[in-house]
Design a protein around this motif. Structure first.
Motif, PDB file in Angstrom:
ATOM      1  N   GLU A 104       0.844  -1.214   0.061  1.00 57.64           N
ATOM      2  CA  GLU A 104      -0.070  -0.062  -0.149  1.00 57.64           C
ATOM      3  C   GLU A 104       0.944   1.324  -0.007  1.00 57.64           C
ATOM      4  O   GLU A 104       0.503   2.397  -0.400  1.00 57.64           O
ATOM      5  CB  GLU A 104      -0.935  -0.132   1.180  1.00 57.64           C
ATOM      6  CG  GLU A 104      -1.925   1.328   1.177  1.00 57.64           C
ATOM      7  CD  GLU A 104      -2.570   1.360   2.664  1.00 57.64           C
ATOM      8  OE1 GLU A 104      -3.700   2.114   2.533  1.00 57.64           O
ATOM      9  OE2 GLU A 104      -2.508   0.536   3.345  1.00 57.64           O
ATOM     10  N   ASP A 105       1.935   1.299   0.315  1.00 60.41           N
ATOM     11  CA  ASP A 105       2.921   2.443   0.741  1.00 60.41           C
ATOM     12  C   ASP A 105       3.242   2.762  -0.620  1.00 60.41           C
ATOM     13  O   ASP A 105       3.352   2.147  -1.900  1.00 60.41           O
ATOM     14  CB  ASP A 105       4.219   2.067   1.225  1.00 60.41           C
ATOM     15  CG  ASP A 105       4.103   1.600   2.726  1.00 60.41           C
ATOM     16  OD1 ASP A 105       3.072   2.249   3.169  1.00 60.41           O
ATOM     17  OD2 ASP A 105       5.179   0.983   3.481  1.00 60.41           O
ATOM     18  N   GLU A 106       3.358   4.126  -0.825  1.00 62.23           N
ATOM     19  CA  GLU A 106       3.484   4.836  -2.339  1.00 62.23           C
ATOM     20  C   GLU A 106       4.717   4.224  -2.959  1.00 62.23           C
ATOM     21  O   GLU A 106       4.712   4.017  -4.188  1.00 62.23           O
ATOM     22  CB  GLU A 106       3.649   6.288  -2.213  1.00 62.23           C
ATOM     23  CG  GLU A 106       3.621   6.966  -3.478  1.00 62.23           C
ATOM     24  CD  GLU A 106       3.799   8.599  -3.091  1.00 62.23           C
ATOM     25  OE1 GLU A 106       4.086   9.346  -4.346  1.00 62.23           O
ATOM     26  OE2 GLU A 106       3.747   9.013  -1.979  1.00 62.23           O
ATOM     27  N   GLU A 107       5.843   4.051  -2.183  1.00 62.99           N
ATOM     28  CA  GLU A 107       7.100   3.551  -2.831  1.00 62.99           C
ATOM     29  C   GLU A 107       6.984   2.287  -3.562  1.00 62.99           C
ATOM     30  O   GLU A 107       7.569   1.718  -4.491  1.00 62.99           O
ATOM     31  CB  GLU A 107       8.157   3.397  -1.877  1.00 62.99           C
ATOM     32  CG  GLU A 107       9.651   2.974  -2.454  1.00 62.99           C
ATOM     33  CD  GLU A 107      10.720   2.981  -1.404  1.00 62.99           C
ATOM     34  OE1 GLU A 107      11.677   2.468  -1.694  1.00 62.99           O
ATOM     35  OE2 GLU A 107      10.296   3.534  -0.168  1.00 62.99           O
ATOM     36  N   HIS A 108       6.086   1.263  -3.093  1.00 66.93           N
ATOM     37  CA  HIS A 108       5.964  -0.119  -3.385  1.00 66.93           C
ATOM     38  C   HIS A 108       4.578  -0.642  -3.845  1.00 66.93           C
ATOM     39  O   HIS A 108       4.133  -1.656  -4.128  1.00 66.93           O
ATOM     40  CB  HIS A 108       6.262  -1.334  -2.364  1.00 66.93           C
ATOM     41  CG  HIS A 108       7.665  -0.838  -1.582  1.00 66.93           C
ATOM     42  ND1 HIS A 108       7.409  -0.123  -0.319  1.00 66.93           N
ATOM     43  CD2 HIS A 108       8.868  -1.000  -2.020  1.00 66.93           C
ATOM     44  CE1 HIS A 108       8.725  -0.132   0.138  1.00 66.93           C
ATOM     45  NE2 HIS A 108       9.566  -0.315  -0.774  1.00 66.93           N
ATOM     46  N   PHE A 109       3.796   0.846  -4.156  1.00 63.25           N
ATOM     47  CA  PHE A 109       2.235   0.232  -4.357  1.00 63.25           C
ATOM     48  C   PHE A 109       1.971  -0.477  -5.440  1.00 63.25           C
ATOM     49  O   PHE A 109       2.524  -0.358  -6.548  1.00 63.25           O
ATOM     50  CB  PHE A 109       1.712   1.694  -4.850  1.00 63.25           C
ATOM     51  CG  PHE A 109       0.168   1.564  -4.737  1.00 63.25           C
ATOM     52  CD1 PHE A 109      -0.756   1.436  -3.763  1.00 63.25           C
ATOM     53  CD2 PHE A 109      -0.349   1.565  -6.120  1.00 63.25           C
ATOM     54  CE1 PHE A 109      -1.925   1.195  -3.778  1.00 63.25           C
ATOM     55  CE2 PHE A 109      -1.744   1.659  -6.206  1.00 63.25           C
ATOM     56  CZ  PHE A 109      -2.469   1.366  -4.958  1.00 63.25           C
ATOM     57  N   ASP A 110       1.137  -1.688  -5.194  1.00 62.35           N
ATOM     58  CA  ASP A 110       0.779  -2.490  -6.000  1.00 62.35           C
ATOM     59  C   ASP A 110      -0.593  -2.982  -5.865  1.00 62.35           C
ATOM     60  O   ASP A 110      -0.757  -3.840  -4.963  1.00 62.35           O
ATOM     61  CB  ASP A 110       1.708  -3.890  -6.140  1.00 62.35           C
ATOM     62  CG  ASP A 110       1.433  -4.809  -7.333  1.00 62.35           C
ATOM     63  OD1 ASP A 110       0.191  -5.063  -7.391  1.00 62.35           O
ATOM     64  OD2 ASP A 110       2.560  -5.427  -7.947  1.00 62.35           O
TER      65      ASP A 110
ATOM     66  N   GLY B 187     -12.296   5.206  -3.303  1.00 65.30           N
ATOM     67  CA  GLY B 187     -11.863   5.775  -4.467  1.00 65.30           C
ATOM     68  C   GLY B 187     -10.336   6.425  -4.531  1.00 65.30           C
ATOM     69  O   GLY B 187     -10.173   6.784  -5.759  1.00 65.30           O
ATOM     70  N   LYS B 188      -9.728   6.611  -3.503  1.00 62.53           N
ATOM     71  CA  LYS B 188      -8.519   7.084  -3.307  1.00 62.53           C
ATOM     72  C   LYS B 188      -7.410   6.635  -3.763  1.00 62.53           C
ATOM     73  O   LYS B 188      -6.399   7.119  -4.422  1.00 62.53           O
ATOM     74  CB  LYS B 188      -8.207   7.710  -2.128  1.00 62.53           C
ATOM     75  CG  LYS B 188      -9.268   8.614  -1.403  1.00 62.53           C
ATOM     76  CD  LYS B 188      -8.833   9.037   0.032  1.00 62.53           C
ATOM     77  CE  LYS B 188      -9.999   9.976   0.474  1.00 62.53           C
ATOM     78  NZ  LYS B 188      -9.797  10.352   2.117  1.00 62.53           N
ATOM     79  N   LYS B 189      -7.179   5.243  -3.730  1.00 63.70           N
ATOM     80  CA  LYS B 189      -6.082   4.435  -3.952  1.00 63.70           C
ATOM     81  C   LYS B 189      -6.444   3.283  -5.399  1.00 63.70           C
ATOM     82  O   LYS B 189      -5.411   3.240  -5.953  1.00 63.70           O
ATOM     83  CB  LYS B 189      -5.428   3.656  -2.792  1.00 63.70           C
ATOM     84  CG  LYS B 189      -4.741   4.667  -1.795  1.00 63.70           C
ATOM     85  CD  LYS B 189      -4.115   3.904  -0.957  1.00 63.70           C
ATOM     86  CE  LYS B 189      -3.284   5.101   0.265  1.00 63.70           C
ATOM     87  NZ  LYS B 189      -2.636   4.282   1.258  1.00 63.70           N
ATOM     88  N   ILE B 190      -7.653   2.899  -5.405  1.00 62.45           N
ATOM     89  CA  ILE B 190      -8.184   2.050  -6.453  1.00 62.45           C
ATOM     90  C   ILE B 190      -9.325   2.631  -6.858  1.00 62.45           C
ATOM     91  O   ILE B 190     -10.050   3.571  -6.435  1.00 62.45           O
ATOM     92  CB  ILE B 190      -8.069   0.695  -5.779  1.00 62.45           C
ATOM     93  CG1 ILE B 190      -9.243   0.505  -4.851  1.00 62.45           C
ATOM     94  CG2 ILE B 190      -6.803   0.056  -5.461  1.00 62.45           C
ATOM     95  CD1 ILE B 190      -9.497  -0.883  -4.250  1.00 62.45           C
TER      96      ILE B 190
END
Length: 204
Positions: A107-113, A143-146
């Motif tokens: 979930e972290d921005e650096e590793h987002f998947d 809907g902020k991240k997906i």
């Protein structure tokens, strides 16, 4: 005849005889020794050795301990790939903490998947983690991240409610979606929510 002096010797003997819980315990003892004196590399090596023994035989706590060690910022041999391997194994053995930990990593921005994030939340949700079910619902809801998907959001909220029916926010989120989409409220869900509110207020 060999004389065993203390619990460490007993754990070692039990581990050598195939007791994975004993391997985990002796691993913890060595890890604590290392933590108290980070120059004690022998204790660190012993700790990793015994955790590996336990994890090799699918002892989930041993796998979790290895995973956390390898992703620790204070571990000089830190290796996220190795750490995630062990946390993934622990998760698939049934450890909810590891499932949520890997989900948080992706979930972290650096590793987002997004696919891996949802996959690990699913694993935890299926293992009866109401927090994982609820959070998956929130992700699809806001809907902020997906991408927003109200159908999936309700699906996960309902799974969370089935595990833990006393979390009011799940009901409220479902009702909000029903309002937004002009849906008829589920009478069974409304009744369950009302019952929980009365219980919280001290009414029978």
């Amino acid at each position: 005849m060999k004389v065993y002096q203390g619990k460490e010797d007993i754990y070692k003997m039990a581990c050598e005889q195939g007791n994975d819980e004993a391997c985990f315990n002796i691993g913890l003892i060595n890890l604590q020794s290392y933590a108290q004196n980070n120059k004690d590399t022998v204790s660190l090596k012993n700790s990793i050795h015994y955790f590996e023994q336990g994890c090799k035989h699918n002892h989930e706590q041993s796998c979790t301990a290895l995973g956390l060690l390898y992703v620790s910022a204070t571990f000089k041999n830190r290796d996220e790939t190795i750490g995630l391997y062990y946390l993934d194994k622990s998760c698939n053995l049934g450890n909810l903490f590891s499932c949520l930990g890997v989900a948080k990593y992706y979930e972290d921005e650096e590793h987002f998947d997004v696919q891996k994030l949802i996959s690990y939340l699913n694993l935890a949700c299926d293992k009866k983690s109401n927090e994982a079910c609820s959070y998956a619902g929130i992700l699809y809801h806001d809907g902020k991240k997906i991408q927003t998907d109200y159908k999936k959001a309700i699906f996960y909220y309902e799974k969370s409610i089935a595990i833990e029916p006393n979390v009011s926010s799940n009901y409220l989120n479902i009702f909000e979606i029903n309002l937004v989409e002009n849906r008829v409220f589920d009478q069974k869900m409304e009744k369950l929510f009302s019952t929980n509110l009365r219980q919280e207020a001290g009414f029978s």
